[in-house]
Motif scaffolding. Structure first.
Motif, mmCIF file in Angstrom:
data_model
loop_
_atom_site.group_PDB
_atom_site.id
_atom_site.type_symbol
_atom_site.label_atom_id
_atom_site.label_comp_id
_atom_site.label_asym_id
_atom_site.label_seq_id
_atom_site.Cartn_x
_atom_site.Cartn_y
_atom_site.Cartn_z
ATOM 1 N N SER A 163 7.049 4.488 -2.721
ATOM 2 C CA SER A 163 7.043 5.957 -2.705
ATOM 3 C C SER A 163 5.912 6.527 -3.546
ATOM 4 O O SER A 163 5.357 7.577 -3.219
ATOM 5 N N ALA A 164 5.559 5.832 -4.639
ATOM 6 C CA ALA A 164 4.478 6.333 -5.479
ATOM 7 C C ALA A 164 3.123 6.225 -4.796
ATOM 8 O O ALA A 164 2.241 7.067 -5.013
ATOM 9 N N VAL A 165 2.946 5.206 -3.968
ATOM 10 C CA VAL A 165 1.670 5.009 -3.259
ATOM 11 C C VAL A 165 1.910 5.073 -1.745
ATOM 12 O O VAL A 165 1.389 4.277 -0.979
ATOM 13 N N GLN A 166 2.713 6.033 -1.340
ATOM 14 C CA GLN A 166 3.119 6.136 0.059
ATOM 15 C C GLN A 166 1.923 6.323 0.981
ATOM 16 O O GLN A 166 1.863 5.730 2.073
ATOM 17 N N LEU A 167 0.958 7.138 0.572
ATOM 18 C CA LEU A 167 -0.199 7.402 1.416
ATOM 19 C C LEU A 167 -0.997 6.120 1.668
ATOM 20 O O LEU A 167 -1.401 5.829 2.800
ATOM 21 N N VAL A 168 -1.192 5.323 0.617
ATOM 22 C CA VAL A 168 -1.955 4.083 0.769
ATOM 23 C C VAL A 168 -1.214 3.093 1.661
ATOM 24 O O VAL A 168 -1.802 2.432 2.533
ATOM 25 N N VAL A 169 0.106 2.996 1.464
ATOM 26 C CA VAL A 169 0.896 2.046 2.260
ATOM 27 C C VAL A 169 0.875 2.437 3.730
ATOM 28 O O VAL A 169 0.684 1.589 4.621
ATOM 29 N N LEU A 170 1.071 3.728 4.023
ATOM 30 C CA LEU A 170 1.070 4.165 5.425
ATOM 31 C C LEU A 170 -0.315 3.991 6.054
ATOM 32 O O LEU A 170 -0.422 3.604 7.230
ATOM 33 N N ALA A 171 -1.364 4.275 5.282
ATOM 34 C CA ALA A 171 -2.719 4.104 5.831
ATOM 35 C C ALA A 171 -2.998 2.641 6.147
ATOM 36 O O ALA A 171 -3.554 2.316 7.209
ATOM 37 N N PHE A 172 -2.609 1.736 5.246
ATOM 38 C CA PHE A 172 -2.845 0.316 5.502
ATOM 39 C C PHE A 172 -1.983 -0.191 6.656
ATOM 40 O O PHE A 172 -2.430 -1.029 7.462
#
Length: 481
Positions: free
Chosen positions: A125-134
């Protein structure tokens, strides 16, 4: 002559002392007759006498006095008969039932797993944007990687094949997005007029419908809507500001996905070899075998989903075109994009097409659009998905529903998109690792060789009947009685 008497006197005194010593020795060891020749010289130092040595006999007796016995230990008397019996306390571990102990062992392990999962979800949840982009980059790479492999087999260098595939793929996706936006903006004025006319037609239909809706009720609903919009101006403004932030985040995610896709297409094998080094040496063989199978499952899912979504969009778009529904092509594109969200995407895109047909045309057209959408979705669920996706990504419907629900709760629409491919890949990996562990166990058992035979117990009756006794060498006759 004077020395002779003194010499005789000295000899007599010595003889008298010798006699006295013999008498004393007889008193210490009665019953033995010692001669002067048998007398041994006294020891250089006296030896200690043990405590249990017999006491010398009294004068005039020939028997020795026995040594004194030790005092008896204190003896605790037994309790009286009328006292209640007190049972000994058992071991506390033995008093806990076996089922409770097993449940406790399982419970604390589940607590550790739940804590680990909670921490992992917090990190995601803290790095949600990075996880979804990858994750989006992985899906796009799974779609484009077969093209890179095809170009390499045709003799194109790896870098050039990667650049051609990357540029063409993102150009196509950009053109699709631009086409949708262009169609919506070009037909926005006509669409707003048709929506207003559709609302009037819907109001007229409600007034003449069997639901007995009055005009005052419709006017009250319209006034409440306008009042709600007027009182929530601040909320709408803040939503607009949040919308700008969302747009910035979306653009950042798109850039991250593009760069990740480029490097995954070019250095995918090297990245996988580096990831393998992070695993322990004992588990590296299993992970190395599970990785290609997981990638094949993901590639089959993405390719099959694209084909199914394209077929849905084409057939529903044709239906909308023949029913003269406005924005048929943009609606078909929306149906294609929403098809990547299992279960929910088909419902939302179909409902959007029905609503547009209802507000722009009439109720009959909306019902016909609903029939077309349901027919295409039934063909998709019973024919297209089993035939195109096959057994490679077969996941139970309950697992699909739970995965989509959990993904949407954790990461919204992006989580719902990646939930099913994640479940399919996990199913493939777990199945392969289980089979790999079983194969290793069978291989280790075969390497150890056959186990020695268990000794067979032979009874006395069998020995009497002629069977050899245990441990007898083969061919030896049993003993005869």
């Amino acid at each position: 002559m004077s020395r002779l008497p003194r010499l005789v006197g000295g000899v007599g005194a010595g003889l008298s002392r010798l006699a006295d010593r013999l008498e004393a020795r007889k008193g210490e060891d009665p019953g033995t007759a010692e001669t002067p020749d048998a007398v041994s010289p006294p020891p250089s130092r006296p030896e200690p006498v043990p405590a249990a040595a017999p006491v010398p006999a009294a004068a005039g007796t020939g028997a020795a006095v026995p040594p004194p016995t030790a005092a008896p230990a204190e003896h605790v008397p037994p309790p009286p008969g009328y006292a209640p019996a007190v049972a000994a306390r058992p071991d506390p571990v033995a008093t806990v039932p076996w089922g409770v102990r097993v449940a406790a062992e399982v419970a604390w392990r589940l607590l550790i797993l739940a804590g680990t999962l909670w921490v992992l979800m917090r990190v995601i949840s803290a790095v949600q944007l990075v996880v979804l982009a990858f994750t989006a980059a992985l899906l796009i790479t799974a779609l484009l990687q077969p093209t890179v492999a095809l170009l390499k087999r045709r003799g194109v260098p790896r870098g050039l094949a990667t650049a051609m595939t990357f540029i063409s793929g993102f150009v196509v996706m950009g053109l699709v997005g631009w086409f949708v936006v262009w169609q919506v903006t070009e037909n926005l004025d006509d669409l707003s007029k048709q929506v207003q006319q559709g609302i009037k037609d819907l109001k007229h239909w409600l007034l003449n419908s069997p639901f007995h809706v009055t005009e005052d009720q419709i006017n009250n609903i319209a006034d409440n809507l306008s009042q709600a919009i007027g009182t929530n101006t601040k909320d709408i403004t803040s939503a607009g500001i949040e919308g700008v932030q969302v747009i910035i985040e979306v653009l950042t995610g798109i850039l991250l996905a593009m760069f990740s896709t480029l490097f995954l297409l070019y250095d995918g094998p090297k990245i996988w070899e580096w990831l393998l080094k992070l695993f322990p040496a004992a588990a590296r063989e299993g992970v190395a075998g599970a990785g290609p199978r997981a990638w094949a499952t993901l590639t089959a899912y993405v390719r099959g989903t694209v084909i199914v979504a394209l077929i849905d969009a084409i057939f529903i778009g044709i239906g909308l075109f023949f029913l003269d529904v406005p924005l048929a092509v943009p609606l078909a594109v929306f149906i294609f994009l929403f098809a990547f969200i299992p279960l929910v995407g088909a419902v939302v895109s179909g409902a959007l097409a029905v609503v547009v047909a209802l507000v722009t045309r009439d109720v009959f057209t909306a019902m016909m659009v609903l029939v077309v959408v349901l027919a295409v979705q039934q063909i998709e669920g019973h024919v297209l998905q089993p035939f195109i996706l096959g057994r490679a990504v077969r996941v139970h419907p309950l697992a699909v529903v739970l995965s989509v629900a959990a993904g949407s709760l954790v990461a919204g629409i992006g989580g719902a998109v990646v939930a099913v491919p994640l479940a399919a890949v996990t199913n493939t990996v777990v199945g392969y690792l289980r089979a790999h562990a079983k194969e290793n166990a069978l291989r280790a058992a075969a390497a150890d060789g056959p186990r020695p035979e268990e000794p067979v117990a032979v009874t006395a009756e069998a020995v009497a009947a002629g069977a050899p006794p245990p441990g007898a060498p083969p061919g030896e006759e049993p003993p005869r009685s």
